[in-house]
Enzyme design. Structure first.
Site, short mmCIF file in Angstrom:
data_model
loop_
_atom_site.label_atom_id
_atom_site.label_comp_id
_atom_site.label_asym_id
_atom_site.label_seq_id
_atom_site.Cartn_x
_atom_site.Cartn_y
_atom_site.Cartn_z
N CYS A 1 -7.46 -2.51 4.33
CA CYS A 1 -6.97 -1.16 4.00
C CYS A 1 -7.59 -0.64 2.71
CB CYS A 1 -5.45 -1.08 3.96
SG CYS A 1 -4.95 0.64 3.70
N HIS B 1 0.66 -3.23 6.79
CA HIS B 1 -0.58 -3.07 7.58
C HIS B 1 -1.79 -3.67 6.90
CE1 HIS B 1 -0.37 0.35 4.82
NE2 HIS B 1 -1.68 0.27 4.80
N HIS C 1 4.94 5.93 1.54
CA HIS C 1 5.08 7.36 1.87
C HIS C 1 6.30 7.61 2.77
CE1 HIS C 1 1.66 8.96 -0.09
NE2 HIS C 1 0.73 8.54 0.73
N SER D 1 0.60 3.87 1.61
CA SER D 1 0.80 4.46 2.94
C SER D 1 2.14 4.04 3.54
CB SER D 1 -0.33 4.05 3.89
OG SER D 1 -1.54 4.60 3.45
N CYS E 1 0.85 -1.20 0.00
CA CYS E 1 0.00 0.00 0.00
C CYS E 1 0.88 1.25 0.00
CB CYS E 1 -0.89 -0.02 1.24
SG CYS E 1 -1.80 1.51 1.52
P1 PAD Z 1 -1.12 4.16 -5.57
O1 PAD Z 1 0.27 4.63 -5.72
O2 PAD Z 1 -1.45 2.76 -5.93
O3 PAD Z 1 -2.12 5.12 -6.40
C1 PAD Z 1 -1.94 6.49 -6.54
C2 PAD Z 1 -2.39 6.87 -7.95
O4 PAD Z 1 -2.40 8.29 -8.08
C3 PAD Z 1 -1.50 6.31 -9.04
O5 PAD Z 1 -2.27 5.63 -10.00
C4 PAD Z 1 -0.84 7.58 -9.61
O6 PAD Z 1 -0.54 7.46 -11.01
C5 PAD Z 1 -1.92 8.62 -9.36
N1 PAD Z 1 -1.45 10.00 -9.35
C6 PAD Z 1 -0.30 10.49 -8.82
N2 PAD Z 1 -0.24 11.84 -8.99
C7 PAD Z 1 -1.38 12.19 -9.62
C8 PAD Z 1 -1.91 13.44 -10.07
N3 PAD Z 1 -1.24 14.60 -9.89
N4 PAD Z 1 -3.11 13.44 -10.68
C9 PAD Z 1 -3.80 12.29 -10.86
N5 PAD Z 1 -3.36 11.08 -10.47
C10 PAD Z 1 -2.16 11.03 -9.86
O7 PAD Z 1 -1.53 4.44 -4.05
P2 PAD Z 1 -2.70 3.79 -3.16
O8 PAD Z 1 -3.92 3.64 -3.97
O9 PAD Z 1 -2.17 2.64 -2.40
O10 PAD Z 1 -2.90 4.98 -2.08
C11 PAD Z 1 -3.43 6.22 -2.52
C12 PAD Z 1 -3.43 7.19 -1.37
O11 PAD Z 1 -4.38 6.77 -0.38
C13 PAD Z 1 -2.09 7.28 -0.64
O12 PAD Z 1 -1.85 8.61 -0.24
C14 PAD Z 1 -2.31 6.40 0.54
O13 PAD Z 1 -1.42 6.69 1.59
C15 PAD Z 1 -3.73 6.79 0.86
C16 PAD Z 1 -4.41 5.91 1.85
N6 PAD Z 1 -5.24 6.51 2.76
C17 PAD Z 1 -5.86 5.80 3.71
C18 PAD Z 1 -6.76 6.52 4.63
O14 PAD Z 1 -7.06 6.05 5.72
N7 PAD Z 1 -7.27 7.69 4.23
C19 PAD Z 1 -5.69 4.42 3.80
C20 PAD Z 1 -4.87 3.81 2.85
C21 PAD Z 1 -4.23 4.55 1.88
ZN ZN Z 2 -2.86 0.94 3.41
#
Ligand code: PAD
Ligand code: ZN
Length: 363
Positions: A166, A62, A45, A42, A40
């Site tokens: 997650c 996680h 990061h 997260s 993931c």
């Molecule tokens: P990921 O890297 O699989 O997906 C991110 C996507 O965003 C990729 O497809 C990128 O190409 C795209 N991207 C990057 N920059 C841009 C931009 N400027 N415009 C449009 N698209 C773009 O990540 P993920 O899906 O595993 O996680 C995404 C986010 O969600 C990340 O910040 C993660 O930490 C967060 C998250 N939040 C929680 C929560 O509790 N809120 C839980 C789990 C993950």
């Molecule tokens: Zn996660």
């Protein structure tokens, strides 16, 4: 016992997979064999410095599912052999938030980041130096407090359920629990990674009409369409705000930011119509700030955050499994690629390359 685990030492350095020590579960704790765990963003990061890890060296991971190997003293809800999914937030069951259906905001458990509640650690290096850890699922085995586990039915292969705790609860939950998307409304999703794809399928479950997927990687759109996007906008070539406003005659009802950047949070806000809601799902950078224009806010627009999908793990995880078994939630399609734990760094490269929905580690 000895176990292989992925240990994070410092930003911009490869994560190291090492043989480490794992001590027995203490009171209220459970030893789990990790069956499958998702790479993931997260976790990543901390690797690229977007966020600062609370404590290093840290056993990462996680998003996972596994099987209970052994329970510590005073554990009554689990027994060896139980299938479990890890919930990413603590749930004390007693605080104001747990008592009002918002266990994702639980503040009843006072553990320092990287430590168990008793202030000690269960993981240590081969030489005995303690290792910091949260759920520590990038490991063959982990020890966690029992309140972080959700027991699930045993007639579904446990590896399939790796992302429920997650990506699925965060994405689907942001739609149905946090923003409460209404049937017939229009939705835009910024970022089509593992979590964003679950926002898209959450919008399908909620009965949205148009679902506009935005990404800078065109390779993501085949996944976005598979998960239910009706339209796509390539933000590296087109101004996504203008495209969305044009497509929807003034903006979508809901826009989700699933990346974690100030610029895209603002774009999501500018993509919603008067009365609309922009929801930040992406994890913000440490000390990140966002600026939004005041006039549009004045017209009943909302900018909200969503943490762990405002999920209620003991209710939502069994529900997701039910949807999966009915063919209404895509879990198989989320698992594009499997890798062993030794390829943890490559798993994150898969994520950055845009070639996968999620890479799943089988430790
Ligand atoms: P990921 O890297 O699989 O997906 C991110 C996507 O965003 C990729 O497809 C990128 O190409 C795209 N991207 C990057 N920059 C841009 C931009 N400027 N415009 C449009 N698209 C773009 O990540 P993920 O899906 O595993 O996680 C995404 C986010 O969600 C990340 O910040 C993660 O930490 C967060 C998250 N939040 C929680 C929560 O509790 N809120 C839980 C789990 C993950
Ligand atoms: Zn996660």
């Amino acid at each position: 016992m000895r176990t292989m685990a992925a240990v994070f030492y410092a930003p911009r350095q490869p994560i190291r997979v090492e043989e480490v020590n794992l001590s027995d579960p203490k009171s209220g704790e459970v030893l789990v064999r990790v069956a499958a765990t998702g790479a993931c963003h997260s976790d990543y990061h901390a690797v690229d410095g977007h966020t600062k890890a609370a404590a290093v060296p840290l056993v990462m991971g996680h998003e996972a599912a596994g099987v209970v190997e052994k329970v510590g003293p005073n554990v009554t809800a689990f027994k060896a052999g139980d299938n479990v999914v890890f919930a990413i937030r603590p749930m004390c069951g007693k605080c104001k938030y747990c008592s009002t259906n918002r266990p994702n905001l639980c503040n009843g458990i006072k553990a320092k980041p990287g430590f168990m509640v008793d202030g000690t650690q269960r993981f240590s290096k081969a030489d005995g130096t303690p290792l910091f850890h949260g759920l520590a699922t990038f490991s063959q085995y982990t020890v966690v407090p029992e309140w972080t586990l959700v027991k699930v039915r045993d007639d579904v292969p446990i590896e399939k359920l790796a992302s429920i705790g997650c990506a699925v609860v965060t994405g689907v939950g942001a739609v149905v629990n946090t923003a409460e998307v209404k049937p017939g409304s229009t939705v835009a999703v910024y970022g089509c990674g593992g979590v964003g794809l679950n926002v898209i399928q959450g919008a399908v479950i909620a009965g949205a009409s148009r679902i506009i997927a935005v990404d800078i990687a065109a390779s993501k759109f085949k996944f976005a369409k598979m998960f239910g996007a009706t339209d796509t906008v390539l933000a590296s070539e087109t101004d996504p705000v203008k495209a969305i406003v044009d497509m929807t005659d003034g903006g979508v009802d809901y826009a989700f930011e699933v990346i974690g950047k100030p610029a895209t949070v603002r774009q999501a806000f500018e993509s919603v119509c008067a009365g609309g809601t922009a929801c930040m799902v992406g994890v913000p950078p440490t000390d990140g700030e966002v600026t939004i224009p005041m006039r549009p806010l004045f017209l009943d627009r909302k900018l909200i955050g969503s943490s762990a999908g405002t999920g209620r793990p003991r209710h939502d995880f069994p529900w997701f499994i039910e949807l999966y078994l009915q063919g209404r939630l895509k879990l198989d399609e989320l698992q594009t690629r499997f890798r062993p734990l030794t390829e943890i760094n490559e798993a994150f490269q898969d994520m950055l390359s845009g070639t996968v929905a999620r890479t799943i580690i089988k430790p």
